[in-house]
Design an enzyme around this catalytic site. Structure first.
Site, PDB file in Angstrom:
ATOM      1  N   GLU A  57     -36.295  86.878 -24.269  1.00  0.00           N
ATOM      2  CA  GLU A  57     -36.087  88.129 -24.990  1.00  0.00           C
ATOM      3  C   GLU A  57     -37.383  88.884 -25.242  1.00  0.00           C
ATOM      4  O   GLU A  57     -37.434  89.797 -26.061  1.00  0.00           O
ATOM      5  CB  GLU A  57     -35.337  87.851 -26.295  1.00  0.00           C
ATOM      6  N   GLU A 117     -29.592  83.841 -39.292  1.00  0.00           N
ATOM      7  CA  GLU A 117     -28.444  83.789 -38.380  1.00  0.00           C
ATOM      8  C   GLU A 117     -28.231  82.358 -37.888  1.00  0.00           C
ATOM      9  O   GLU A 117     -29.191  81.690 -37.508  1.00  0.00           O
ATOM     10  CB  GLU A 117     -28.706  84.731 -37.204  1.00  0.00           C
ATOM     11  N   LYS A 119     -21.404  90.616 -30.426  1.00  0.00           N
ATOM     12  CA  LYS A 119     -21.766  90.535 -29.015  1.00  0.00           C
ATOM     13  C   LYS A 119     -20.526  90.836 -28.186  1.00  0.00           C
ATOM     14  O   LYS A 119     -19.544  90.092 -28.232  1.00  0.00           O
ATOM     15  CB  LYS A 119     -22.299  89.142 -28.673  1.00  0.00           C
ATOM     16  N   SER A 172     -29.413  87.009 -24.286  1.00  0.00           N
ATOM     17  CA  SER A 172     -30.703  86.638 -23.691  1.00  0.00           C
ATOM     18  C   SER A 172     -30.770  87.014 -22.218  1.00  0.00           C
ATOM     19  O   SER A 172     -31.839  87.313 -21.689  1.00  0.00           O
ATOM     20  CB  SER A 172     -30.964  85.145 -23.878  1.00  0.00           C
TER      21      SER A 172
END
Length: 456
Positions: A207, A287, A339, A369
């Site tokens: 990332e 998270e 997502k 990713s």
């Protein structure tokens, strides 16, 4: 001219890791065109919608997606041809029913999502609207506060750091563009700090963040805060910290195994580990602090830290409305990561965000990713006024593409672009109570629209 779907075509392209993924083109009778590329995750939740790969080791080491592409070009194309692209709910419902499985394993979530997103883009083109405005056409929009993953670990990097993401959150600014400038300055300063402290920064993780070997997970936070100060900013005022431990990746036999620190922690000890950090550092979000199957632990974590920091469920909820509903009922977490490819359609994504908003949970729109140059999540974050986005570090063109799209949108909106700053994070502290109520309502209309009202 008609907004009916005339043609659907898919192809295999490569993502940011050089792995195959699905790209879909949709053409309407009016000539309007939409294209979307599907991302892919490395650390994936066990309940995510199925990403269909061929598994033939002779082709792309088993990662090719020719079957998913074929499914788009045959079964899905036949099913949606002639349908109105402005009826997003119908398009998605048709594909879900055609697949017939709970997790989209027959056609592949990567096939279905590609068509769902490309159709929405074609519909926006048909109406000659920017994509974010097609999704929600209002006067004012919230620009998202970025969580910038500047140190990568876990499954996203080849280093000894257990936790997957250490992020800077430039929430102490009035505009997105100012926040982005701060982020870039801290990111480049961090490289100098790491080198000066004797760490290697020869490469970056998936990332775009640095991926050094460090003596501990806490050393990553210390390095980041040092970089914030050296860049001329104040931690806790201009820049905050967000974490994504992705703890399912180091949860073994009921224990949290922090190999870099030679620690094996129980759930209670892991919670205390985070609590100590929250007291010591300007952390606003954690998270996947616990494993996706450790629901009892999540309840304890929420009770202990839920009024101090944002607790985001990623692997925990996998953008799935039915799983989120259980979490809300049990009082687990206070935020959900969004997502698109975890659930597989735009409609179901909206449903998850609506449910979260109505329960007082925040929504964090996120990349994966394995990304592409597609910028849909930037538009989605603005359209839904989610107030937060995760799209990686300040390097790699697949990450920067989203930041650049947000700059363009803010420029276009002018004074109608609102940067919420720290108010984007819903939590209570002993010193201050900050309430931000989000209500997200999914409406049926000529186009699928998400209406978001933010009250302070």
């Amino acid at each position: 001219m008609s907004s009916q779907i005339k043609q659907v075509f898919a192809r295999q392209i490569l993502d940011s890791r050089g792995n195959p993924t699905v790209e879909v083109d949709v053409v309407l009778e009016s000539g309007a065109f939409g294209r979307a590329a599907v991302p892919s995750g490395a650390s994936t939740g066990i309940r995510e919608a199925l990403e269909l790969r061929d598994g033939n080791k002779a082709l792309f080491l088993g990662k090719s997606v020719y079957k998913a592409v074929e499914n788009v070009n045959t079964k899905i194309a036949q099913a949606v041809k002639g349908l109105d692209a402005l009826d997003q709910r119908l398009i998605d419902k048709t594909m879900i029913e055609l697949d017939g499985s709970e997790n989209k394993k027959n056609l592949g979530a990567n096939a279905i999502l590609g068509v769902s997103l490309a159709t929405a883009r074609a519909a926006a083109s048909h109406l000659r609207k920017p994509f974010y405005r097609y999704l929600m056409d209002v006067k004012e929009y919230l620009m998202p506060v970025p969580m910038m993953n500047v140190i990568n670990g876990g499954s996203h990097a080849d280093n000894n750091v257990d936790m997957q993401e250490f992020m800077i959150v430039p929430a102490g600014f009035d505009t997105f563009s100012e926040a982005l400038r701060c982020g870039t300055e801290v990111f480049h300063t961090l490289k100098k700090v790491l080198i000066a402290d004797g760490y290697s920064v020869a490469g970056v993780g998936d990332e775009g963040g640095y991926a050094p070997d460090l003596p501990s997970n806490e050393a990553a936070i210390e390095a980041i805060l040092k970089a914030v100060k050296e860049a001329g900013y104040e931690p806790g005022k201009h820049v905050f910290i967000a974490l994504d431990p992705a703890s399912s990746e180091f949860y073994k036999d009921g224990k949290y195994e922090l190999k870099s620190e030679n620690k094996s922690l129980t759930t209670e000890e892991m919670i205390d580990y985070y609590a100590a950090w929250v007291e010591k550092y300007p952390i606003v979000s954690i998270e996947d602090g616990l494993a996706e199957e450790d629901w009892a632990g999540w309840k304890l974590l929420t009770e202990k830290l839920g009024n101090k920091v944002q607790l985001v469920g990623d692997d925990l909820f996998v953008t799935n409305p039915s799983i989120l509903a259980k979490g809300i009922e049990k009082g687990i977490a206070n935020s959900i990561l969004i997502k698109l490819n975890q659930i597989g359609t735009l409609t179901e994504t909206f449903e998850a965000m609506a449910m979260a908003g109505q329960a007082g949970y925040t929504c964090v729109v996120s990349h994966r990713s394995g990304e592409t140059s597609d910028t849909i999540i930037a538009d989605l974050a603005v359209a839904t006024c989610s107030g937060q986005i995760k799209t990686g570090s300040l390097s790699r063109s697949d990450r920067i593409a989203k930041y650049n799209q947000l700059l363009r949108i803010e420029e276009e909106l002018g004074e109608n672009a609102i940067y919420p700053g720290i108010k984007a994070f819903v939590f209570n502290s002993d010193e201050e109570v900050e309430e931000v109520v989000q209500e997200i309502i999914v409406e049926d209309s000529e186009a699928e629209k998400v209406v978001v009202q933010v009250e302070e």
